[in-house]
Enzyme design. Structure first.
Site, mmCIF file in Angstrom:
data_model
loop_
_atom_site.group_PDB
_atom_site.id
_atom_site.type_symbol
_atom_site.label_atom_id
_atom_site.label_comp_id
_atom_site.label_asym_id
_atom_site.label_seq_id
_atom_site.Cartn_x
_atom_site.Cartn_y
_atom_site.Cartn_z
ATOM 1 N N GLY A 1 -5.106 9.034 12.404
ATOM 2 C CA GLY A 1 -5.973 9.403 11.287
ATOM 3 C C GLY A 1 -5.324 9.197 9.919
ATOM 4 N N ASN A 2 -4.023 9.540 9.790
ATOM 5 C CA ASN A 2 -3.394 9.492 8.460
ATOM 6 C C ASN A 2 -3.221 8.075 7.940
ATOM 7 O OD1 ASN A 2 -1.357 9.082 10.432
ATOM 8 N ND2 ASN A 2 0.185 9.484 8.888
ATOM 9 N N LYS B 1 -14.228 16.516 21.876
ATOM 10 C CA LYS B 1 -13.665 15.642 20.834
ATOM 11 C C LYS B 1 -14.143 16.079 19.450
ATOM 12 C CE LYS B 1 -11.587 11.929 19.357
ATOM 13 N NZ LYS B 1 -10.146 11.931 19.430
ATOM 14 N N LYS C 1 -9.168 7.379 21.144
ATOM 15 C CA LYS C 1 -8.643 6.038 20.845
ATOM 16 C C LYS C 1 -7.283 5.777 21.504
ATOM 17 C CE LYS C 1 -5.459 6.710 17.267
ATOM 18 N NZ LYS C 1 -5.308 8.133 17.484
ATOM 19 N N LYS D 1 -1.808 11.560 23.425
ATOM 20 C CA LYS D 1 -0.893 10.461 23.104
ATOM 21 C C LYS D 1 0.184 10.350 24.188
ATOM 22 C CE LYS D 1 -1.656 11.362 18.269
ATOM 23 N NZ LYS D 1 -2.850 10.537 18.207
HETATM 24 N N1 LIG Z 1 4.958 18.566 20.581
HETATM 25 C C1 LIG Z 1 4.547 17.944 19.471
HETATM 26 N N2 LIG Z 1 5.348 17.016 18.888
HETATM 27 C C2 LIG Z 1 4.958 16.376 17.754
HETATM 28 N N3 LIG Z 1 3.764 16.590 17.151
HETATM 29 C C3 LIG Z 1 2.924 17.491 17.695
HETATM 30 C C4 LIG Z 1 3.283 18.195 18.880
HETATM 31 N N4 LIG Z 1 2.250 19.019 19.192
HETATM 32 C C5 LIG Z 1 1.325 18.844 18.267
HETATM 33 N N5 LIG Z 1 1.697 17.917 17.361
HETATM 34 C C6 LIG Z 1 0.858 17.499 16.204
HETATM 35 O O1 LIG Z 1 0.069 16.418 16.666
HETATM 36 C C7 LIG Z 1 -0.211 15.570 15.542
HETATM 37 C C8 LIG Z 1 -0.748 14.242 16.025
HETATM 38 O O2 LIG Z 1 -2.072 14.411 16.499
HETATM 39 P P1 LIG Z 1 -3.350 14.012 15.636
HETATM 40 O O3 LIG Z 1 -3.175 14.464 14.228
HETATM 41 O O4 LIG Z 1 -4.537 14.458 16.391
HETATM 42 O O5 LIG Z 1 -3.226 12.444 15.756
HETATM 43 P P2 LIG Z 1 -3.779 11.176 14.978
HETATM 44 O O6 LIG Z 1 -2.602 10.682 14.200
HETATM 45 O O7 LIG Z 1 -4.166 10.223 16.073
HETATM 46 O O8 LIG Z 1 -4.928 11.595 14.114
HETATM 47 C C9 LIG Z 1 1.113 15.535 14.837
HETATM 48 O O9 LIG Z 1 0.987 15.124 13.496
HETATM 49 C C10 LIG Z 1 1.593 16.998 14.956
HETATM 50 O O10 LIG Z 1 1.157 17.745 13.856
HETATM 51 N N1 LIG Z 2 -11.923 8.110 18.525
HETATM 52 C C1 LIG Z 2 -10.801 8.789 18.185
HETATM 53 O O1 LIG Z 2 -9.949 9.099 19.019
HETATM 54 O O2 LIG Z 2 -10.695 9.099 16.839
HETATM 55 P P1 LIG Z 2 -9.558 9.992 16.140
HETATM 56 O O3 LIG Z 2 -8.234 9.415 16.581
HETATM 57 O O4 LIG Z 2 -9.805 9.836 14.667
HETATM 58 O O5 LIG Z 2 -9.764 11.390 16.626
#
Ligand SMILES: Nc1ncnc2c1ncn2[C@@H]1O[C@H](COP(=O)(O)OP(=O)(O)O)[C@@H](O)[C@H]1O
Ligand SMILES: NC(=O)OP(=O)(O)O
Length: 313
Positions: free
Chosen positions: A11-12, A128, A213, A275
């Site tokens: 997302g970031n 989700k 994703k 992930k």
């Molecule tokens: N054990 C862990 N190690 C590292 N990050 C973690 C852990 N558990 C939760 N996280 C969080 O998960 C986030 C990543 O998930 P998310 O923000 O949903 O992913 P995306 O980058 O796909 O949007 C990290 O930025 C962190 O804040």
């Molecule tokens: N489709 C999907 O996984 O989107 P995000 O990573 O933004 O949650």
């Protein structure tokens, strides 16, 4: 030797606070600078991306403007629309960065369908999160206006709508992606996890869901015989005891070790766990495959000295 790498953008890489097209395009311009590092390194690159915030926002816009003659689109079509918009931004940003570096590749977005099972239990258990966060007051109003929607509390950050997220079974257009890579193109594929479809004979029927994703990127990486799956997110490493005084970054880790950490509940369900599971699946299903979880900022560090969470058998 050139490695074939599927890079999944978190997302970031696309959206921080400002959801305007200009701000998301600016974020992707920055992301493109990092992604081009792989091309400079001689690797074959395939890009995928999330769409949780974007597809949720789009569905809200659709609902707000809906009339009998101009109806709101269903979720599968909205996912396709976000593949188009984010794909456009990525093509535009990556093309410019490739030219800036005198690299002669082109970028093409593949509108990608992903087969799921009609019987996936996710269809009756939405998990989700999509779209914006709501306060307690806002979610009460949303629940009254949309009695069919499900909202959940998201890790102390507010409430969000959740939709079904079935597991990907097959990336329908994987051979197209394969052909593009073989012809010097950087494909953008399985955006937003891909458009969820179920097989009905020769017909693929869209379903109202948003696939994760990371799982879809894993499936694509498997089907196009990638060497490496790289999942980019906001953290340089996966941690055990995350956010606690004794947190520890994982650098090289085996799938057995990760499975042990999963048993210990080390990874948050809606964020890091998918992930880690996608990384395990990829490494498990292919000899010599590796998966990497790290941040955009750390791509150069990873390419220079391998510093990231690297998952191997
Ligand atoms: N054990 C862990 N190690 C590292 N990050 C973690 C852990 N558990 C939760 N996280 C969080 O998960 C986030 C990543 O998930 P998310 O923000 O949903 O992913 P995306 O980058 O796909 O949007 C990290 O930025 C962190 O804040
Ligand atoms: N489709 C999907 O996984 O989107 P995000 O990573 O933004 O949650």
């Amino acid at each position: 030797m050139a490695r074939r790498i599927v890079v999944a953008l978190g997302g970031n890489a696309i959206l921080s606070k400002d959801a305007s097209a200009a701000a998301q395009q600016q974020a992707l311009k920055n992301t493109a600078k990092y992604l081009v590092e792989f091309v400079k390194n001689g690797d074959e690159l395939i890009v995928s991306h999330g769409n949780g915030p974007q597809v949720g926002n789009l569905l809200l816009q659709q609902a707000a403007g809906s009339t009998d003659t101009n109806p709101a689109m269903p979720i599968d079509t909205a996912v396709a629309m976000t593949q188009g918009s984010i794909g456009y931004w990525l093509q535009n940003a990556l093309d410019e960065e490739l030219r800036n570096n005198n690299l002669s590749k082109t970028v093409a977005t593949v509108v990608t369908q992903v087969e799921v099972s009609e019987n996936d239990s996710a269809f009756t258990n939405p998990t989700k999160p999509i779209g914006p966060f709501y306060t307690e007051e806002e979610v009460t109003k949303q629940r009254q206006e949309n009695p069919d929607y499900t909202f959940v509390e998201d890790a102390g950050r507010g409430y969000r709508r959740v939709v079904p997220s079935p597991k990907p079974i097959n990336v329908v257009e994987s051979e197209v992606v394969d052909t593009l890579v073989a012809n010097n193109v950087i494909p953008v594929s399985v955006g937003g996890g891909g458009i969820p479809v179920v097989k009905e004979g020769n017909h693929l029927a869209g379903r109202e869901a948003v696939i994760d994703k990371d799982f879809a990127s894993e499936k694509l990486a498997e089907q196009i015989d990638a060497d490496l799956l790289i999942i980019l997110t906001a953290v340089d490493h996966v941690f055990v005891n995350f956010n606690k005084p004794n947190q520890k970054a994982l650098s090289h880790v085996t799938i057995d070790e990760l499975n042990q950490y999963i048993q210990e509940d080390q990874f948050a369900k809606g964020s890091m766990l998918p992930k880690v599971q996608a990384a395990i699946d990829f490494v498990q299903n292919k000899d010599d495959a590796q998966a990497v979880i790290t941040s955009l900022d750390n791509i150069s560090g990873f390419l220079a000295n391998g510093d990231a969470t690297v998952v191997t058998k």
